[in-house]
Design a protein around this motif. Structure first.
Motif, PDB file in Angstrom:
ATOM      1  N   TRP A 213     -12.510  67.171 -25.080  1.00 17.93           N
ATOM      2  CA  TRP A 213     -12.662  65.751 -24.760  1.00 17.93           C
ATOM      3  C   TRP A 213     -11.345  65.008 -24.906  1.00 17.93           C
ATOM      4  N   ARG A 214     -10.517  65.425 -25.865  1.00 18.69           N
ATOM      5  CA  ARG A 214      -9.195  64.807 -25.978  1.00 18.69           C
ATOM      6  C   ARG A 214      -8.351  65.131 -24.743  1.00 18.69           C
ATOM      7  N   LEU A 215      -8.459  66.379 -24.265  1.00 17.42           N
ATOM      8  CA  LEU A 215      -7.730  66.775 -23.060  1.00 17.42           C
ATOM      9  C   LEU A 215      -8.198  65.965 -21.857  1.00 17.42           C
ATOM     10  N   ARG A 216      -9.510  65.752 -21.746  1.00  9.62           N
ATOM     11  CA  ARG A 216     -10.038  64.945 -20.648  1.00  9.62           C
ATOM     12  C   ARG A 216      -9.536  63.502 -20.726  1.00  9.62           C
ATOM     13  N   ALA A 217      -9.479  62.968 -21.939  1.00 12.06           N
ATOM     14  CA  ALA A 217      -8.962  61.606 -22.104  1.00 12.06           C
ATOM     15  C   ALA A 217      -7.496  61.535 -21.692  1.00 12.06           C
ATOM     16  N   GLU A 218      -6.709  62.540 -22.056  1.00 12.52           N
ATOM     17  CA  GLU A 218      -5.293  62.552 -21.696  1.00 12.52           C
ATOM     18  C   GLU A 218      -5.109  62.634 -20.184  1.00 12.52           C
ATOM     19  N   ARG A 219      -5.907  63.496 -19.528  1.00 18.97           N
ATOM     20  CA  ARG A 219      -5.806  63.603 -18.075  1.00 18.97           C
ATOM     21  C   ARG A 219      -6.230  62.285 -17.422  1.00 18.97           C
ATOM     22  N   GLY A 220      -7.279  61.667 -17.942  1.00 17.31           N
ATOM     23  CA  GLY A 220      -7.713  60.385 -17.403  1.00 17.31           C
ATOM     24  C   GLY A 220      -6.660  59.307 -17.573  1.00 17.31           C
ATOM     25  N   ALA A 221      -5.995  59.293 -18.731  1.00 10.35           N
ATOM     26  CA  ALA A 221      -4.938  58.306 -18.969  1.00 10.35           C
ATOM     27  C   ALA A 221      -3.795  58.492 -17.979  1.00 10.35           C
ATOM     28  N   THR A 222      -3.458  59.739 -17.684  1.00  9.74           N
ATOM     29  CA  THR A 222      -2.397  60.005 -16.711  1.00  9.74           C
ATOM     30  C   THR A 222      -2.776  59.486 -15.331  1.00  9.74           C
ATOM     31  N   LEU A 223      -4.026  59.695 -14.924  1.00  8.95           N
ATOM     32  CA  LEU A 223      -4.473  59.203 -13.617  1.00  8.95           C
ATOM     33  C   LEU A 223      -4.490  57.677 -13.577  1.00  8.95           C
ATOM     34  N   LEU A 224      -4.832  57.045 -14.690  1.00  9.47           N
ATOM     35  CA  LEU A 224      -4.774  55.583 -14.743  1.00  9.47           C
ATOM     36  C   LEU A 224      -3.349  55.086 -14.550  1.00  9.47           C
ATOM     37  N   GLU A 225      -2.405  55.778 -15.170  1.00  3.44           N
ATOM     38  CA  GLU A 225      -1.016  55.333 -15.140  1.00  3.44           C
ATOM     39  C   GLU A 225      -0.321  55.666 -13.825  1.00  3.44           C
ATOM     40  N   GLU A 226      -0.707  56.781 -13.188  1.00  3.06           N
ATOM     41  CA  GLU A 226       0.060  57.273 -12.045  1.00  3.06           C
ATOM     42  C   GLU A 226      -0.624  57.064 -10.699  1.00  3.06           C
ATOM     43  N   THR A 227      -1.892  56.633 -10.689  1.00  7.26           N
ATOM     44  CA  THR A 227      -2.610  56.439  -9.430  1.00  7.26           C
ATOM     45  C   THR A 227      -3.302  55.078  -9.431  1.00  7.26           C
ATOM     46  N   SER A 228      -3.890  54.739  -8.286  1.00  6.32           N
ATOM     47  CA  SER A 228      -4.686  53.513  -8.167  1.00  6.32           C
ATOM     48  C   SER A 228      -6.169  53.834  -8.021  1.00  6.32           C
ATOM     49  N   LEU A 229      -6.565  55.037  -8.420  1.00  4.61           N
ATOM     50  CA  LEU A 229      -7.962  55.439  -8.323  1.00  4.61           C
ATOM     51  C   LEU A 229      -8.851  54.536  -9.174  1.00  4.61           C
ATOM     52  N   ARG A 230     -10.068  54.327  -8.713  1.00  4.43           N
ATOM     53  CA  ARG A 230     -11.038  53.561  -9.488  1.00  4.43           C
ATOM     54  C   ARG A 230     -11.414  54.326 -10.758  1.00  4.43           C
ATOM     55  N   VAL A 231     -11.842  53.582 -11.772  1.00  6.71           N
ATOM     56  CA  VAL A 231     -12.257  54.205 -13.027  1.00  6.71           C
ATOM     57  C   VAL A 231     -13.405  55.179 -12.792  1.00  6.71           C
ATOM     58  N   SER A 232     -14.315  54.839 -11.899  1.00  7.15           N
ATOM     59  CA  SER A 232     -15.448  55.728 -11.620  1.00  7.15           C
ATOM     60  C   SER A 232     -14.977  57.062 -11.053  1.00  7.15           C
ATOM     61  N   GLU A 233     -13.966  57.037 -10.179  1.00 10.62           N
ATOM     62  CA  GLU A 233     -13.446  58.273  -9.599  1.00 10.62           C
ATOM     63  C   GLU A 233     -12.691  59.088 -10.647  1.00 10.62           C
ATOM     64  N   ILE A 234     -11.916  58.418 -11.491  1.00 13.02           N
ATOM     65  CA  ILE A 234     -11.179  59.128 -12.539  1.00 13.02           C
ATOM     66  C   ILE A 234     -12.145  59.778 -13.521  1.00 13.02           C
ATOM     67  N   SER A 235     -13.183  59.054 -13.901  1.00 13.09           N
ATOM     68  CA  SER A 235     -14.148  59.622 -14.850  1.00 13.09           C
ATOM     69  C   SER A 235     -14.825  60.850 -14.258  1.00 13.09           C
ATOM     70  N   HIS A 236     -15.109  60.824 -12.957  1.00  8.79           N
ATOM     71  CA  HIS A 236     -15.717  61.981 -12.295  1.00  8.79           C
ATOM     72  C   HIS A 236     -14.750  63.157 -12.266  1.00  8.79           C
ATOM     73  N   ARG A 237     -13.493  62.901 -11.935  1.00  5.54           N
ATOM     74  CA  ARG A 237     -12.504  63.976 -11.823  1.00  5.54           C
ATOM     75  C   ARG A 237     -12.196  64.636 -13.164  1.00  5.54           C
ATOM     76  N   THR A 238     -12.420  63.933 -14.241  1.00  3.83           N
ATOM     77  CA  THR A 238     -12.059  64.467 -15.560  1.00  3.83           C
ATOM     78  C   THR A 238     -13.273  64.898 -16.385  1.00  3.83           C
ATOM     79  N   GLY A 239     -14.449  64.967 -15.749  1.00  2.00           N
ATOM     80  CA  GLY A 239     -15.599  65.576 -16.404  1.00  2.00           C
ATOM     81  C   GLY A 239     -16.404  64.683 -17.317  1.00  2.00           C
ATOM     82  N   PHE A 240     -16.248  63.359 -17.189  1.00  5.08           N
ATOM     83  CA  PHE A 240     -17.023  62.454 -18.037  1.00  5.08           C
ATOM     84  C   PHE A 240     -18.414  62.236 -17.451  1.00  5.08           C
ATOM     85  N   GLN A 241     -19.353  61.912 -18.323  1.00  4.09           N
ATOM     86  CA  GLN A 241     -20.736  61.740 -17.904  1.00  4.09           C
ATOM     87  C   GLN A 241     -20.932  60.466 -17.096  1.00  4.09           C
ATOM     88  N   SER A 242     -20.090  59.458 -17.348  1.00  2.00           N
ATOM     89  CA  SER A 242     -20.203  58.177 -16.658  1.00  2.00           C
ATOM     90  C   SER A 242     -18.913  57.394 -16.868  1.00  2.00           C
TER      91      SER A 242
END
Length: 278
Positions: A213-242
């Motif tokens: 879960w820490r790894l998923r959070a780190e990958r999600g943080a990188t996508l937040l910083e480096e892309t303009s993807l919506r939070v819903s798309e980032i959460s899906h790409r990184t394996g979060f339930q919602s």
């Protein structure tokens, strides 16, 4: 000399006038530098590894090793190409180190194992709340860490984690978007869940699923910083339930909401880390 930072996903720093403690997380293939080291610094490689070019000399810092870095040297850190990296550090200005201790540092090996006592000292420094009254406490902890390193540097350097742990880390990276439990992860490396958990705690200081879960959070943080993807798309790409699950964990790990983290990274950029990261 300017410092470049690639694939950094999280940082935590505690600073006083003469010393600072820090922790950083990188995705696989991250890097830092080149930079000119300004202080004496101990870098504890907790997960992953690094190849460090120091004034043209290559040094390999493996998992659960502590590396000594000396002021005035030009460093470039290239982190594991296939595994995420977490490392901590303590850095001291020379004014914080006695002449006798400096002489001992000059004679000591560059690498030592990360022992439990050294790790405990650094974790105490990282967990200290910042205020004027804590400066002397942080400085005392930093000097204790150096003394611990000097004592431990004569000990055989710790080995890399076993193949099963490395295999589980690779499985996490490859299946980050998918939903799987501890039993599936353990089966991927041919061992029981209990045995894998014991090995993770022994070699990485964490449970397999907490690490995931820490790894998923780190990958999600990188996508937040480096892309303009919506939070819903980032959460899906990184394996979060919602998206709400993703937001709660980001807030817990970084102390910021996903929106705040994205805004902060774009306002400050990598320059906010200059002079702090190893």
């Amino acid at each position: 000399m300017p410092s470049g930072v690639e694939k950094l996903t999280g940082i935590n720093v505690r600073t006083s006038t003469l010393v600072h403690f820090g922790e950083a997380h990188y995705l696989a293939g991250g890097s830092c530098g080149p930079r000119t080291q300004q202080e004496f610094q101990l870098v504890l490689m907790m997960t992953g590894s690094a190849k460090v070019l120091v004034d043209g000399e290559m040094i390999i810092v493996r998992e659960r090793q502590c590396a000594a870095m000396y002021p005035g040297k030009v460093e470039f850190w290239q982190f594991s190409p296939d595994l995420p990296v977490r490392h901590t550090w303590v850095a001291l200005k020379l004014a914080a180190i006695s002449e006798d201790r400096l002489r001992r540092i000059e004679l000591s090996p560059r690498l030592a194992p990360v022992t439990n006592r050294l790790l405990s000292i650094v974790e105490l420094g990282l967990g200290t709340s910042l205020s004027g009254s804590t400066e002397r406490w942080l400085e005392a902890l930093a000097v204790s860490a150096v003394e611990c390193f000097l004592l431990d540097s004569t000990t055989k350097v710790a080995s890399e984690p076993p193949d099963a742990v490395r295999g589980a880390l690779r499985y996490m990276e490859a299946h980050l978007q998918e939903s799987f439990d501890l039993a599936v992860l353990a089966a991927s490396v041919g061992m029981s869940a209990q045995h894998l958990t014991r090995m993770f705690r022994q070699h990485l200081g964490d449970s397999p699923m907490h690490y995931l879960w820490r790894l998923r959070a780190e990958r999600g943080a990188t996508l937040l910083e480096e892309t303009s993807l919506r939070v819903s798309e980032i959460s899906h790409r990184t394996g979060f339930q919602s998206p709400s699950h993703f937001s709660r964990l980001i807030q817990s790990v970084y102390g910021l909401s996903p929106r705040e983290l994205r805004i902060s990274s774009r306002q400050d950029g990598p320059d906010r880390l200059r002079g702090v990261l190893p």
